[in-house]
Scaffold this active site. Structure first.
Site, PDB file in Angstrom:
ATOM      1  N   ARG A  14      43.435  47.029  25.300  1.00 31.68           N
ATOM      2  CA  ARG A  14      43.488  47.441  26.695  1.00 31.68           C
ATOM      3  C   ARG A  14      44.926  47.783  27.054  1.00 31.68           C
ATOM      4  O   ARG A  14      45.859  47.091  26.659  1.00 31.68           O
ATOM      5  CB  ARG A  14      43.019  46.316  27.608  1.00 31.68           C
ATOM      6  CG  ARG A  14      43.023  46.704  29.100  1.00 31.68           C
ATOM      7  CD  ARG A  14      43.456  45.550  29.993  1.00 31.68           C
ATOM      8  NE  ARG A  14      44.870  45.249  29.864  1.00 31.68           N
ATOM      9  CZ  ARG A  14      45.461  44.176  30.388  1.00 31.68           C
ATOM     10  NH1 ARG A  14      44.745  43.285  31.043  1.00 31.68           N
ATOM     11  NH2 ARG A  14      46.763  43.972  30.229  1.00 31.68           N
ATOM     12  N   SER A  74      47.310  48.363  30.429  1.00 36.41           N
ATOM     13  CA  SER A  74      47.350  48.201  31.879  1.00 36.41           C
ATOM     14  C   SER A  74      48.697  48.640  32.424  1.00 36.41           C
ATOM     15  O   SER A  74      49.750  48.321  31.858  1.00 36.41           O
ATOM     16  CB  SER A  74      47.103  46.735  32.251  1.00 36.41           C
ATOM     17  OG  SER A  74      47.119  46.571  33.651  1.00 36.41           O
ATOM     18  N   THR A 128      49.424  43.750  41.289  1.00 32.39           N
ATOM     19  CA  THR A 128      50.316  42.695  40.819  1.00 32.39           C
ATOM     20  C   THR A 128      50.857  41.820  41.938  1.00 32.39           C
ATOM     21  O   THR A 128      51.083  40.623  41.736  1.00 32.39           O
ATOM     22  CB  THR A 128      51.468  43.318  40.013  1.00 32.39           C
ATOM     23  OG1 THR A 128      50.901  44.080  38.937  1.00 32.39           O
ATOM     24  CG2 THR A 128      52.393  42.272  39.441  1.00 32.39           C
ATOM     25  N   HIS A 163      45.676  40.210  42.585  1.00 29.17           N
ATOM     26  CA  HIS A 163      46.304  39.007  43.150  1.00 29.17           C
ATOM     27  C   HIS A 163      45.869  38.812  44.595  1.00 29.17           C
ATOM     28  O   HIS A 163      45.414  39.735  45.263  1.00 29.17           O
ATOM     29  CB  HIS A 163      47.819  39.090  43.014  1.00 29.17           C
ATOM     30  CG  HIS A 163      48.283  38.667  41.654  1.00 29.17           C
ATOM     31  ND1 HIS A 163      48.772  37.413  41.398  1.00 29.17           N
ATOM     32  CD2 HIS A 163      48.283  39.321  40.462  1.00 29.17           C
ATOM     33  CE1 HIS A 163      49.076  37.314  40.109  1.00 29.17           C
ATOM     34  NE2 HIS A 163      48.781  38.463  39.516  1.00 29.17           N
ATOM     35  N   HIS A 201      21.863  25.538  64.223  1.00 24.11           N
ATOM     36  CA  HIS A 201      21.906  25.740  62.776  1.00 24.11           C
ATOM     37  C   HIS A 201      21.020  24.720  62.067  1.00 24.11           C
ATOM     38  O   HIS A 201      20.279  25.061  61.137  1.00 24.11           O
ATOM     39  CB  HIS A 201      23.344  25.625  62.278  1.00 24.11           C
ATOM     40  CG  HIS A 201      24.193  26.798  62.628  1.00 24.11           C
ATOM     41  ND1 HIS A 201      24.867  27.539  61.684  1.00 24.11           N
ATOM     42  CD2 HIS A 201      24.498  27.370  63.820  1.00 24.11           C
ATOM     43  CE1 HIS A 201      25.536  28.511  62.270  1.00 24.11           C
ATOM     44  NE2 HIS A 201      25.332  28.420  63.574  1.00 24.11           N
TER      45      HIS A 201
END
Length: 376
Positions: A133, A135, A166, A197, A292
Site C-alpha cells: 500500500r 499512502s 493526518t 484522525h 423513554h
C-alpha cells in the site's frame, strides 16, 4: 452499500498513544483477540523503530493468524528491506505530500514519485507475495493536483493506495469528494484505504463517507487510541456500520467480543473506558426519562439504534429518578409480583418522584418502597 475491510492499527497507531507501552505478550494477546474477532488486517509498528519493534513484528508475523499482519513504514529503501525480512504479509508505505511535510523531508513531488517507485519495485522483487500500500501522508492538506499525480504514478504497482487525514481536519464532504476523485484516477483494480484522525471529532463520519465514495479499507484502533486524540475507534465505526448493514457486520465479526477487546486495551494502557463510549460505555444503553422508559418496555427499538445483546452488553433502566413515569413504576412492580390500581400507581409514582428530588434512589431502595407501599 459496498463491501469493506478493517485494518486495525492498535499495534501501530495505538502504540503511539501517550499511555501505551505494550509488551510483546500484550501485542500477541491483542493480535490473537483481533483475529478471533474477525479483523482482516492487523497493522504493526515499523520494525525500524527499535530492536524490540523488529522482534515484535517478526513474532506477530509468525503467529499464523487468519488476519494479514502488515507493517507501516516510511517510504525508504532501508526500511523496506527490514520490513521484508520480518515476514509480514503486507507493507504500508507512507510519504508526506503536504507543503508542511515536504518542508520537513525536503522532496518535491517528482522526487517523491521517483523514490516511491524505487521502493515499491524493490518490495515487488524481494517479496512478490507481499501486499503493498502507498499512502500520501497528510492527504487532506496536500494540493489535489500533487496528490493525483502521485497516486496515478504508483497505482499500477501497488495493491492499495491510502488517504490519510493526518491531523483530523477533513470534513465528511471533503473525504467523499477526494475518495471519488482518487477512485477515478487509480481505476477499479486498486483498493483504497482511509486513515482518519479524530482531532475535530469527525473520524467515524469521515470513515463512513470514505466507504460511501468507494474506499475498500478503513483503519481503526480499539478505543480509538493513537497519536493525540487517536483515530476512528473500532467500536464506533462498527456502531455506525451496523445501523446500515446489520447482517453484513454480524456475519463478518464476532461482535459480542467487543466489550472484551475494549476492557483488555483499557487495562493495558491504564485508562477507564469512557462512560459514553460507543456500545461499551457505562451509559451507552441507559434509559431514564419516563417517556423513554415506557417506550423501551414496549419496544426497545424505539430508543435504541441496535440491540445491546448483539454486542454482548446489557441495557440499563434508571427507574428510580425524578424523571420516572407510572409506566416504568408499574413495570418494575410487576417484575416484583406487585400490582397496583390506577390511583395507587399514581400515588406511589408521585411519592418516588418526591423522594428522588432529595437524591437519587437505588434500585434496592425503589423495590423496598414498592413492597412497603403494598403492605402499608
Amino acid at each position: 452499500m459496498r463491501e469493506w475491510k478493517i485494518i486495525d492499527s492498535t499495534l501501530r497507531e495505538g502504540e503511539q498513544f501517550e499511555k501505551a507501552n505494550f509488551s510483546t505478550q500484550d501485542k500477541v494477546e491483542i493480535a490473537k483477540a483481533l483475529d478471533e474477532f474477525g479483523i482482516e488486517y492487523i497493522e504493526v509498528t515499523t520494525p525500524v523503530a527499535s530492536p524490540q519493534s523488529r522482534k515484535d513484528a517478526e513474532v506477530l508475523a509468525s503467529l499464523g493468524l487468519k488476519a494479514k499482519v502488515v507493517t507501516h513504514i516510511q517510504c525508504r529503501l532501508d526500511a523496506a528491506k527490514v520490513a521484508v525480512e520480518t515476514g509480514v504479509q503486507g507493507i504500508d508505505l507512507l510519504f508526506g505530500t503536504s507543503k508542511y511535510l515536504r518542508a520537513a523531508h525536503g522532496r518535491d513531488i517528482p522526487r517523491i514519485i521517483e523514490e516511491a517507485k524505487e521502493v515499491i519495485a524493490y518490495i515487488r522483487e524481494a517479496a512478490p507475495h507481499v501486499e503493498v500500500r502507498f499512502s500520501a501522508e497528510d492527504t487532506f492538506r496536500s494540493e489535489e493536483q500533487d496528490l493525483l499525480a502521485v497516486y496515478e504514478a504508483v497505482a499500477p504497482y501497488v495493491d492499495r493506495v491510502g488517504l490519510a487525514d493526518t491531523v483530523g481536519v477533513a470534513t465528511p464532504r471533503q473525504v467523499y469528494a477526494l475518495v471519488r476523485e482518487v477512485r477515478r484516477v487509480v481505476g477499479p483494480r486498486v483498493d483504497i484505504e482511509f486513515h482518519g484522525h479524530n482531532d475535530t471529532g469527525c473520524a467515524i463520519a469521515n470513515a463512513y463517507e470514505a466507504i460511501e465514495a468507494g474506499a475498500t479499507h478503513v483503519d481503526t484502533t480499539i478505543l480509538g487510541i493513537g497519536e493525540r486524540n487517536g483515530i476512528t475507534p473500532l467500536g464506533g465505526f462498527l456502531a455506525r456500520m451496523y445501523t446500515l448493514q446489520p447482517e453484513y457486520v454480524r456475519r463478518k465479526y464476532k461482535l459480542e467480543m467487543l466489550p472484551e477487546l475494549d476492557r483488555m486495551v483499557a487495562r493495558m494502557v491504564g485508562v477507564e473506558i469512557p462512560f459514553n463510549n460507543y456500545i461499551t460505555g457505562e451509559t451507552a444503553f441507559s434509559h431514564k426519562a419516563g417517556m423513554h422508559l415506557k417506550a423501551i418496555y414496549i419496544n426497545p427499538e424505539a430508543y435504541e439504534p441496535y440491540p445491546p445483546e448483539v454486542f454482548g452488553v446489557k441495557r440499563k433502566l434508571i427507574i428510580a429518578s425524578r424523571l420516572t413515569g407510572r409506566h416504568a413504576i408499574k413495570a418494575r412492580a410487576e417484575e416484583l409480583g406487585l400490582h397496583y390500581g390506577e390511583e395507587e400507581l399514581h400515588r406511589v409514582t408521585q411519592h418516588i418522584k418526591a423522594l428522588a428530588d432529595r437524591g437519587q434512589l437505588t434500585l434496592e431502595e425503589l423495590d423496598r418502597i414498592l413492597r412497603e407501599w403494598i403492605t402499608a
